[in-house]
Motif scaffolding. Structure first.
Motif, PDB file in Angstrom:
ATOM      1  N   PRO A 138       0.935  -1.143   0.039  1.00  0.00           N
ATOM      2  CA  PRO A 138      -0.024   0.242  -0.092  1.00  0.00           C
ATOM      3  C   PRO A 138       0.815   1.237   0.005  1.00  0.00           C
ATOM      4  CG  PRO A 138      -0.480  -1.510   1.882  1.00  0.00           C
ATOM      5  CD  PRO A 138       0.479  -2.199   1.127  1.00  0.00           C
ATOM      6  N   ARG A 139       1.762   1.407   0.519  1.00  0.00           N
ATOM      7  CA  ARG A 139       2.930   2.233   0.658  1.00  0.00           C
ATOM      8  C   ARG A 139       3.291   2.576  -0.565  1.00  0.00           C
ATOM      9  NH1 ARG A 139       8.072   2.904   4.634  1.00  0.00           N
ATOM     10  NH2 ARG A 139       8.234   5.300   4.180  1.00  0.00           N
ATOM     11  N   THR A 140       3.906   1.743  -1.530  1.00  0.00           N
ATOM     12  CA  THR A 140       4.218   2.291  -3.012  1.00  0.00           C
ATOM     13  C   THR A 140       2.990   2.691  -3.614  1.00  0.00           C
ATOM     14  OG1 THR A 140       5.458  -0.033  -2.694  1.00  0.00           O
ATOM     15  CG2 THR A 140       5.133   1.087  -5.041  1.00  0.00           C
ATOM     16  N   LEU A 141       1.744   2.141  -3.558  1.00  0.00           N
ATOM     17  CA  LEU A 141       0.720   2.676  -4.169  1.00  0.00           C
ATOM     18  C   LEU A 141       0.403   4.106  -3.814  1.00  0.00           C
ATOM     19  CD1 LEU A 141      -2.064  -0.150  -4.049  1.00  0.00           C
ATOM     20  CD2 LEU A 141      -1.073   0.877  -5.982  1.00  0.00           C
ATOM     21  N   LEU A 142       0.714   4.450  -2.582  1.00  0.00           N
ATOM     22  CA  LEU A 142       0.587   5.753  -2.197  1.00  0.00           C
ATOM     23  C   LEU A 142       1.084   6.703  -2.969  1.00  0.00           C
ATOM     24  CD1 LEU A 142      -1.457   6.377   0.362  1.00  0.00           C
ATOM     25  CD2 LEU A 142       0.464   6.782   1.562  1.00  0.00           C
ATOM     26  N   TRP A 143       2.399   6.534  -3.301  1.00  0.00           N
ATOM     27  CA  TRP A 143       3.110   7.597  -4.140  1.00  0.00           C
ATOM     28  C   TRP A 143       2.820   7.371  -5.677  1.00  0.00           C
ATOM     29  CZ3 TRP A 143       7.126   5.932  -7.163  1.00  0.00           C
ATOM     30  CH2 TRP A 143       7.527   4.667  -6.847  1.00  0.00           C
ATOM     31  N   LEU A 144       2.649   6.055  -6.000  1.00  0.00           N
ATOM     32  CA  LEU A 144       2.735   5.570  -7.524  1.00  0.00           C
ATOM     33  C   LEU A 144       1.386   6.320  -8.197  1.00  0.00           C
ATOM     34  CD1 LEU A 144       4.233   4.102  -9.445  1.00  0.00           C
ATOM     35  CD2 LEU A 144       2.895   2.261  -9.109  1.00  0.00           C
ATOM     36  N   VAL A 145       0.081   6.162  -7.467  1.00  0.00           N
ATOM     37  CA  VAL A 145      -1.178   6.544  -7.706  1.00  0.00           C
ATOM     38  C   VAL A 145      -1.094   8.121  -8.105  1.00  0.00           C
ATOM     39  CG1 VAL A 145      -3.632   6.888  -7.552  1.00  0.00           C
ATOM     40  CG2 VAL A 145      -2.544   4.674  -7.162  1.00  0.00           C
ATOM     41  N   PRO A 146      -0.683   9.064  -7.195  1.00  0.00           N
ATOM     42  CA  PRO A 146      -0.495  10.327  -7.318  1.00  0.00           C
ATOM     43  C   PRO A 146       0.467  10.615  -8.528  1.00  0.00           C
ATOM     44  CG  PRO A 146      -0.286  10.075  -5.158  1.00  0.00           C
ATOM     45  CD  PRO A 146      -0.266   8.629  -6.056  1.00  0.00           C
ATOM     46  N   CYS A 147       1.486   9.894  -8.321  1.00  0.00           N
ATOM     47  CA  CYS A 147       2.597  10.160  -9.804  1.00  0.00           C
ATOM     48  C   CYS A 147       1.824   9.914 -10.996  1.00  0.00           C
ATOM     49  CB  CYS A 147       3.818   9.413  -9.356  1.00  0.00           C
ATOM     50  SG  CYS A 147       4.855   9.910  -8.303  1.00  0.00           S
ATOM     51  N   LEU A 148       1.216   8.885 -11.152  1.00  0.00           N
ATOM     52  CA  LEU A 148       0.613   8.370 -12.454  1.00  0.00           C
ATOM     53  C   LEU A 148      -0.506   9.573 -12.852  1.00  0.00           C
ATOM     54  CD1 LEU A 148       0.154   4.473 -12.387  1.00  0.00           C
ATOM     55  CD2 LEU A 148       1.316   5.938 -14.084  1.00  0.00           C
ATOM     56  N   ILE A 149      -1.302  10.167 -11.972  1.00  0.00           N
ATOM     57  CA  ILE A 149      -2.132  11.100 -12.243  1.00  0.00           C
ATOM     58  C   ILE A 149      -1.625  12.322 -12.682  1.00  0.00           C
ATOM     59  CG2 ILE A 149      -4.049  12.676 -11.011  1.00  0.00           C
ATOM     60  CD1 ILE A 149      -4.731  10.284  -9.465  1.00  0.00           C
ATOM     61  N   VAL A 150      -0.553  12.670 -12.024  1.00  0.00           N
ATOM     62  CA  VAL A 150       0.274  13.978 -12.550  1.00  0.00           C
ATOM     63  C   VAL A 150       0.790  13.798 -14.092  1.00  0.00           C
ATOM     64  CG1 VAL A 150       2.423  15.286 -12.045  1.00  0.00           C
ATOM     65  CG2 VAL A 150       0.933  14.761 -10.120  1.00  0.00           C
ATOM     66  N   TRP A 151       1.387  12.443 -14.259  1.00  0.00           N
ATOM     67  CA  TRP A 151       1.765  11.879 -15.503  1.00  0.00           C
ATOM     68  C   TRP A 151       0.739  12.123 -16.598  1.00  0.00           C
ATOM     69  CZ3 TRP A 151       0.259   7.695 -18.615  1.00  0.00           C
ATOM     70  CH2 TRP A 151       1.130   7.640 -19.788  1.00  0.00           C
ATOM     71  N   ALA A 152      -0.327  11.782 -16.290  1.00  0.00           N
ATOM     72  CA  ALA A 152      -1.473  11.534 -17.081  1.00  0.00           C
ATOM     73  C   ALA A 152      -2.128  12.947 -17.596  1.00  0.00           C
ATOM     74  CB  ALA A 152      -2.540  10.860 -16.764  1.00  0.00           C
ATOM     75  N   VAL A 153      -2.104  13.945 -16.468  1.00  0.00           N
ATOM     76  CA  VAL A 153      -2.620  15.275 -16.633  1.00  0.00           C
ATOM     77  C   VAL A 153      -1.676  16.179 -17.087  1.00  0.00           C
ATOM     78  CG1 VAL A 153      -3.719  17.056 -15.394  1.00  0.00           C
ATOM     79  CG2 VAL A 153      -4.367  14.892 -14.975  1.00  0.00           C
ATOM     80  N   LEU A 154      -0.227  16.072 -16.899  1.00  0.00           N
ATOM     81  CA  LEU A 154       0.673  16.890 -17.309  1.00  0.00           C
ATOM     82  C   LEU A 154       0.682  17.594 -18.779  1.00  0.00           C
ATOM     83  CD1 LEU A 154       2.734  18.280 -15.267  1.00  0.00           C
ATOM     84  CD2 LEU A 154       4.294  16.333 -16.269  1.00  0.00           C
ATOM     85  N   PRO A 155       0.455  16.787 -19.810  1.00  0.00           N
ATOM     86  CA  PRO A 155       0.526  17.655 -21.182  1.00  0.00           C
ATOM     87  C   PRO A 155      -0.530  18.295 -21.472  1.00  0.00           C
ATOM     88  CG  PRO A 155       0.083  15.016 -21.201  1.00  0.00           C
ATOM     89  CD  PRO A 155       0.411  15.455 -20.014  1.00  0.00           C
ATOM     90  N   PHE A 156      -1.790  18.066 -20.612  1.00  0.00           N
ATOM     91  CA  PHE A 156      -2.840  19.068 -20.773  1.00  0.00           C
ATOM     92  C   PHE A 156      -2.897  20.291 -20.180  1.00  0.00           C
ATOM     93  CE2 PHE A 156      -4.235  14.491 -21.468  1.00  0.00           C
ATOM     94  CZ  PHE A 156      -4.568  14.449 -22.701  1.00  0.00           C
ATOM     95  N   VAL A 157      -2.132  20.404 -18.989  1.00  0.00           N
ATOM     96  CA  VAL A 157      -2.012  21.616 -18.248  1.00  0.00           C
ATOM     97  C   VAL A 157      -0.822  22.438 -18.495  1.00  0.00           C
ATOM     98  CG1 VAL A 157      -3.582  20.724 -16.336  1.00  0.00           C
ATOM     99  CG2 VAL A 157      -1.137  20.402 -16.206  1.00  0.00           C
ATOM    100  N   VAL A 158       0.289  21.911 -19.253  1.00  0.00           N
ATOM    101  CA  VAL A 158       1.462  22.752 -19.566  1.00  0.00           C
ATOM    102  C   VAL A 158       1.466  23.395 -20.932  1.00  0.00           C
ATOM    103  CG1 VAL A 158       2.816  21.569 -17.718  1.00  0.00           C
ATOM    104  CG2 VAL A 158       2.670  20.849 -20.189  1.00  0.00           C
ATOM    105  N   PRO A 159       1.967  24.534 -21.035  1.00  0.00           N
ATOM    106  CA  PRO A 159       2.281  24.912 -22.258  1.00  0.00           C
ATOM    107  C   PRO A 159       2.651  23.957 -23.262  1.00  0.00           C
ATOM    108  CG  PRO A 159       3.170  26.588 -20.709  1.00  0.00           C
ATOM    109  CD  PRO A 159       2.664  25.272 -20.097  1.00  0.00           C
TER     110      PRO A 159
END
Lengths: 317, 378
Positions: free
Chosen positions: A3-24
């Motif tokens: 669960p500890r790995t999941l705790l940081w992996l899930v937010p990282c994946l969300i950031v990764w997936a959202v990043l190209p849509f929010v940055v110039p």
């Protein structure tokens, strides 16, 4: 997965997936280059961190991948996948043929051997203009089309590049974690002892060199379809040195370190260029500072810092 | 007088001289119209990028001093691509999508131009490159104009001068980069001019000695020698082995940087080019004077090319309107334009339209440029 790995992996994946849509778009473009450089840098990291080999020839395989994709798609009108496969096959074959003799060398001599390979390839890319377009290069390389979905802008290509990068990371991780990884580390730490344990050093080194070439070629093909143009200027010895910097700066033994190194070599020059003509001097100084102050790379320095804080926290608790 | 007050007075005096160079200032107001520029200020192309940046910044001052675009000032945002096409691509994305420029000027090098053209063409952003048209793909990019001649025209200019001195046996010394590209155009043209290439010798880019190649050219006993390179080395070697035949050099080695590096060898060399700062054509005089006052040095071709590019886009903005779309600006650009460097016609197939008659033929005499009376007739 704990669960500890999941705790940081899930937010990282969300950031990764959202990043190209929010940055110039220019930042998305740099993130695409980061992915491409991560793929190329992974190969160098495997050789440097796990075999103790300094490879200054990665631009050669990067160039072979890029030219294979350019030639197959523009000159021959073949599908993009043929370019990827042709580049990979040629690079791996060349790495095997060249690797067998030059990987007998060690230390500085081997580094110089790979540097010579890069210099020869760079000259041939220039001279064989019937194949490479020489100085004018090859333009009009089509954008990748995945089942009718055209990857024609950085925010779309980003996902493809990073999925390839993650796949390469998984391959590298499995290699390091396997029996081969153990043999590699044994060879790096004491080649005599490893040889005494009947490890075929040359075959092992050649195997990793071929994997490194495959990653280089993949990165080159990805680059060609992103830039839509290839010319000799992208595959010089300078580019080989940039690729070597990726594991040196990030941390050669760690896979996240390669991503950090790739971020460093793509984003820092861009940020420093806002400071005027001295940006290249500043980049050089930043490199020297990292290498001198953090010999284990940025990830190594971060790990040390975390351990220190953990100890301090422990002593207070 | 203290050092700081001396520096302050010097700065003030310089500013006054600078302002007076532009005469009476017209007023501009409103939001600046942003134009992006990518040049190679560092790296292998710095010899081109630095003069181009000077030309651009001078043009920006000049356009704003004359009232800008219908009263609105222009702002040229100059970025350095470090002579690297990958960096040029990132810079183009930043300028177009981050800084929202209306048009793009540059880059300095062919590889970068083709890379950036992929973005500008796809997004219908007008681009004026400081290169001649390159690979075939550029012919489809009808919104990417070029302010330097295509290599075929450079090759034609060399042959026109050879014809004028009745040289039919030519020896060629060229480098593996720029020289190779011009050479590819020169070969098929030579037959048309009745010229026989008796020796064609290639050398590496950055070669520090080309004596062997020069000796082979000499042995072929040509009536004239073409040097096509971006280097001073072949010029020095040609003099060292005492080639006495006329030497005609391509525009690539015309910058003062190369001429200074030639040393005493910078003598009796003819170069087909466009701007002879020491003896400019009447329509170039105002630009040359302005440049000399601003930078205390004499401009050549690349400064003038950048100056022209900025003025061409300003003219298109004036015609199509300051808020015109990229497509409309492209259409407005497709017209003849009498520039400092040359007379262009951007409706031409090569997106340049420079006629051979725009070339002037300069001669280096004791390291100084002089303009020869020779011009190619219509």
């Amino acid at each position: 997965m704990n669960p500890r790995t999941l705790l940081w992996l899930v937010p990282c994946l969300i950031v990764w997936a959202v990043l190209p849509f929010v940055v110039p778009r220019n930042i998305a473009d740099l993130l695409v280059f980061t992915g491409i450089y991560t793929v190329a840098g992974l190969g160098i990291g495997l050789l440097l961190g796990h075999c103790g080999i300094v490879n200054l020839a990665q631009a050669t395989f990067y160039g072979l991948g890029a030219y294979a994709s350019a030639y197959c798609t523009v000159m021959m009108g073949l599908p993009s996948i043929v370019g990827f496969l042709a580049g990979a096959a040629i690079s791996m074959a060349l790495a095997y043929v060249i690797g067998r003799p030059i990987l007998r060398l060690t230390g500085y001599f081997l580094a110089l051997g790979t540097l010579a390979l890069s210099a020869i390839a760079s000259a041939l890319f220039f001279e064989w203009d019937w194949l490479t377009g020489g100085t004018l290069g090859i333009g009009g390389i089509p954008k990748l089309d995945l089942f009718g979905f055209l990857l024609d802008r950085p925010s779309r290509y980003y996902f493809f590049v990073w999925i390839v990068a993650f796949a390469c990371m998984a391959v590298a991780h499995n290699l390091i974690d396997s029996r081969t990884g153990l043999m590699l580390r044994a060879m790096r730490d004491s080649s005599t002892a490893a040889a005494a344990l009947s490890i075929d050093l040359q075959a092992l080194r050649t195997k990793v060199f071929v994997v490194c070439a495959l990653f280089g070629s993949l990165a080159g093909s990805l680059f060609a379809h992103h830039a839509s143009f290839v010319s000799t200027q992208s595959f010089t010895v300078d580019r080989s040195i940039s690729f070597l910097l990726i594991p040196v700066i990030g941390g050669a033994t760690s896979i996240p370190g390669i991503v950090v190194g790739a971020l460093f070599v793509t984003f820092l020059p861009e940020l420093l260029s806002k400071l005027g003509d001295i940006h290249q001097i500043l980049f050089g100084l930043a490199l020297v500072a990292v290498v001198v102050l953090m010999p284990e790379g940025l990830v190594g320095a971060f790990a040390k810092l975390r351990t220190r804080f953990a100890r301090k926290g422990g002593s207070h608790g | 007088m203290s050092l700081s007050s001396f520096i302050a007075k010097l700065a003030g005096a310089t500013a006054l001289v600078g302002l007076s160079a532009f005469g009476v200032q017209a007023q501009t107001s409103g939001e600046a119209i942003k134009i992006g520029a990518i040049v190679s200020v560092t790296g292998a192309g710095a010899g081109l990028g630095v003069p181009e940046r000077n030309g651009l910044l001078l043009a920006e001052k000049d356009i704003n001093a004359k009232g800008g675009i219908k009263g609105r000032p222009i702002k040229i945002i100059v970025e350095d691509d470090a002579s690297n096409p990958d960096t040029a691509l990132s810079k183009a994305n930043d300028l177009i999508f981050g800084q929202k420029v209306q048009a793009l000027l540059g880059p300095s090098l062919t590889a970068s131009t083709v890379a950036v053209g992929g973005v500008t063409h796809a997004n219908k952003i007008p681009q004026i490159a400081f290169t001649g048209i390159g690979p075939a793909v550029e012919r489809d990019r009808k919104c990417v104009a070029h302010v330097l001649p295509p290599q075929r025209l450079n090759a034609t200019a060399l042959l026109e001068y050879a014809k004028s001195i009745k040289a039919t046996k030519i020896g060629v010394l060229h480098d593996a980069g720029y020289g190779n590209v011009v050479m590819a155009e020169l070969k098929p043209l030579a037959d048309k001019y009745g010229v026989k290439l008796v020796a064609v010798e290639k050398f590496e880019i950055g070669a520090t000695d080309t004596t062997t190649q020069a000796a082979k050219v000499k042995a072929a006993q040509p009536e004239a020698v073409f040097i096509i390179a971006t280097s001073a080395t072949p010029f020095r070697n040609v003099k060292q082995i005492q080639i006495t035949q006329p030497v005609i050099a391509a525009i690539g080695s015309s910058s003062y940087e190369y001429v200074n590096a030639m040393g005493p060898a910078a003598d009796n060399i003819v170069i087909p080019e466009f701007v002879v700062g020491e003896d400019p054509l009447p329509h170039q005089k105002a630009f040359v004077e302005l440049y000399k006052q601003a930078y205390n040095s004499t401009p050549k071709n690349y400064e003038a090319a950048a100056w022209d590019a900025a003025h061409i886009i300003a003219a298109a903005l004036n015609k199509a309107g300051a808020d015109a779309t990229g497509e409309k600006l492209c259409e407005a650009m497709k017209a003849p334009y009498a520039g400092v460097l040359a007379n262009y016609d951007f409706s031409a197939d090569d997106m340049t339209g420079i006629p051979i008659t725009s070339f002037v033929f300069s001669k280096l005499v004791g390291g100084k440029y002089t303009r020869t009376p020779f011009r190619v007739a219509q």
